[in-house]
Scaffold this active site. Structure first.
Site, PDB file in Angstrom:
ATOM      1  N   SER A 263       4.429  24.317 -11.549  1.00  0.00           N
ATOM      2  CA  SER A 263       5.037  23.840 -12.789  1.00  0.00           C
ATOM      3  C   SER A 263       5.240  22.334 -12.815  1.00  0.00           C
ATOM      4  O   SER A 263       5.569  21.771 -13.860  1.00  0.00           O
ATOM      5  CB  SER A 263       6.395  24.522 -12.981  1.00  0.00           C
ATOM      6  OG  SER A 263       7.274  24.181 -11.906  1.00  0.00           O
ATOM      7  N   CYS A 264       5.068  21.647 -11.682  1.00  0.00           N
ATOM      8  CA  CYS A 264       5.416  20.222 -11.618  1.00  0.00           C
ATOM      9  C   CYS A 264       4.218  19.288 -11.509  1.00  0.00           C
ATOM     10  O   CYS A 264       3.986  18.466 -12.394  1.00  0.00           O
ATOM     11  CB  CYS A 264       6.370  19.981 -10.445  1.00  0.00           C
ATOM     12  SG  CYS A 264       7.961  20.801 -10.619  1.00  0.00           S
ATOM     13  N   PHE A 265       3.461  19.389 -10.419  1.00  0.00           N
ATOM     14  CA  PHE A 265       2.402  18.409 -10.174  1.00  0.00           C
ATOM     15  C   PHE A 265       1.412  18.294 -11.334  1.00  0.00           C
ATOM     16  O   PHE A 265       1.106  17.186 -11.783  1.00  0.00           O
ATOM     17  CB  PHE A 265       1.645  18.747  -8.891  1.00  0.00           C
ATOM     18  CG  PHE A 265       2.408  18.485  -7.623  1.00  0.00           C
ATOM     19  CD1 PHE A 265       3.718  18.031  -7.647  1.00  0.00           C
ATOM     20  CD2 PHE A 265       1.821  18.696  -6.388  1.00  0.00           C
ATOM     21  CE1 PHE A 265       4.429  17.796  -6.481  1.00  0.00           C
ATOM     22  CE2 PHE A 265       2.518  18.463  -5.211  1.00  0.00           C
ATOM     23  CZ  PHE A 265       3.820  18.020  -5.262  1.00  0.00           C
TER      24      PHE A 265
END
Length: 427
Positions: A263-265
């Site tokens: 969900s982040c990078f």
């Protein structure tokens, strides 16, 4: 202290329960009634190691509601921890952040005491002061830094070990403008023994993006070197064991394989690229980081076709659907790219993941409904001779790969040792 947390996904729920463990009372605010019901029954709506046990142990010290007014009027600090997904062009979607800011502002209008609002969601530099602040002021009729506090406190949680990361972080970054808000957050985080970096708000926002972009770049760099190593017959893991011994570099995030997801990078790197372009910059390194990562999982298919040139009509086993082990999160998982490619080649897919099969089916309807799901890793091995390893779950080390063709994207030692034919992506 009394804390409210808006948004009860991975970040919000872990943050809130972390504060509960530190001795605070927490109110979760969400618009999803299923989540609210689950939290109030001490059932985490997500899988995260240790979370369910913590929720059962401290039941009564927290509750969930959809009522912003109740949460704001009965707390001293509110964390905004809602999602900031990507739009199709890679830019950040602030819909949920804006909605939360409006609702918090309405509730603040009724409050006499000084209340601190903390942006925990990952937002681009300038967002807290240029988007959140005006909405809070408009809907509350009050002034930031005078009538209420406003801060930015980025999260650095790794899914699967998020609770451990919250309670034992490498650092705590607090972006503030006024002294009163600074003191409130210093008091809230006092029980945690970690370096605490105090910055202005915009710098705190940038630290989060720079951190994720660097980690993504480190993985893509390792994979690019790993691809070269593969062609030269060199074990890239041994190469990076040597490289990582340099104290200037460190060994972390040098596990070569099929790339990063989650969900982040992906969303944060794309958002930073988009922001840089809006500012007139051409972020060439960041663009290359993303490009390498998008190609990397297809290395599995290339290696597979060396040993099984015609995939049409073949049944291929896929071990792992989550983007990483110890989570049920399938956002940007490399499994989607791999399975989509297999189906396009005319192969049938039987897959297994300890936690993420239901999420994969729901999240990727274009391929999820065409996959057969096994009840165990053993069943996958019983029903096919050809396997792709996509997620490094510990239980995959317990399987017997004898007589199988295994193409490994994550380096499962049992497969490397026992498979009839074994190929590692970068080793």
């Amino acid at each position: 202290m009394r804390v409210s947390v808006v948004g009860s996904g991975y970040v919000g729920l872990v943050t809130g329960m972390g504060f509960v463990k530190l001795g605070n009372e927490v109110i979760f605010v969400d618009i999803d009634y299923k989540k609210i019901h689950a939290i109030n029954n001490a059932q985490p709506p997500i899988y995260e190691e240790g979370l369910e046990e913590l929720m059962k142990k401290f039941k009564g010290k927290y509750h969930a509601t959809d009522d912003y007014r109740e949460a704001i009027l009965n707390s001293e600090v509110t964390f905004i921890a809602v999602g900031t997904p990507s739009r199709e062009d890679g830019s950040i979607d602030l819909t949920y952040v804006k909605q939360a800011s409006r609702e918090i502002g309405k509730a603040l209008k009724e409050k006499k005491d000084y209340h601190v609002i903390v942006v925990k969601s990952t937002v681009l530099p300038g967002t807290t002061e240029e988007v959140v602040k005006p909405l809070l002021e408009e809907y509350s009729g009050k002034k930031a830094f005078k009538d209420f506090g406003l801060a930015m406190n980025p999260e650095f949680l790794r899914e699967g070990v998020a609770l451990k990361d919250f309670l034992n972080p490498d650092r705590i970054v607090i972006g503030v403008q006024d002294e009163k808000t600074k003191k409130v957050l210093e008091e809230l985080y006092r029980p945690i023994n970690a370096p605490k970096l105090i910055t202005n708000i915009k710098t705190a926002e940038m630290i989060k993006y720079a951190s994720n972009a660097f980690l993504a770049a480190k993985i893509s760099f390792a994979n690019e070197i790993g691809n070269i190593c593969k062609k030269l017959g060199i074990d890239s893991w041994k190469v990076f064991e040597g490289v990582g011994l340099d104290h200037r570099i460190s060994p972390h995030f040098f596990r070569t394989g099929i790339g990063w997801g989650g969900s982040c990078f992906p969303k944060d790197t794309r958002a930073l690229i988009k922001k840089a372009e809006e500012l007139g910059e051409d972020p060439m390194i960041l663009k290359a980081v993303v490009e390498v990562n998008e190609r990397q999982p297809l290395k599995l298919i290339e290696l597979l076709k060396k040993h099984v040139p015609e995939l049409r009509g073949k049944t291929i086993g896929v071990l792992g659907l989550a983007f990483k082990p110890d989570t049920d999160d399938v956002r940007e998982t490399r499994a989607y790219i791999v399975i989509k490619a297999l189906l396009e080649e005319g192969a049938s897919v039987i897959a297994y993941d300890p936690k993420a099969m239901e999420n994969f089916r729901k999240f990727y309807p274009d391929v999820g409904g065409r996959v057969e799901y096994a009840s165990s890793g053993e069943e996958v091995l019983e029903r096919t001779e050809v396997l792709l390893i996509v997620t490094e779950w510990k239980e995959f080390e317990e399987l017997d790969y004898s007589g199988k063709i295994v193409i490994d994207g994550r380096r499962i030692k049992a497969a490397e040792k026992n498979a009839k034919i074994y190929e590692g992506v970068c080793w």
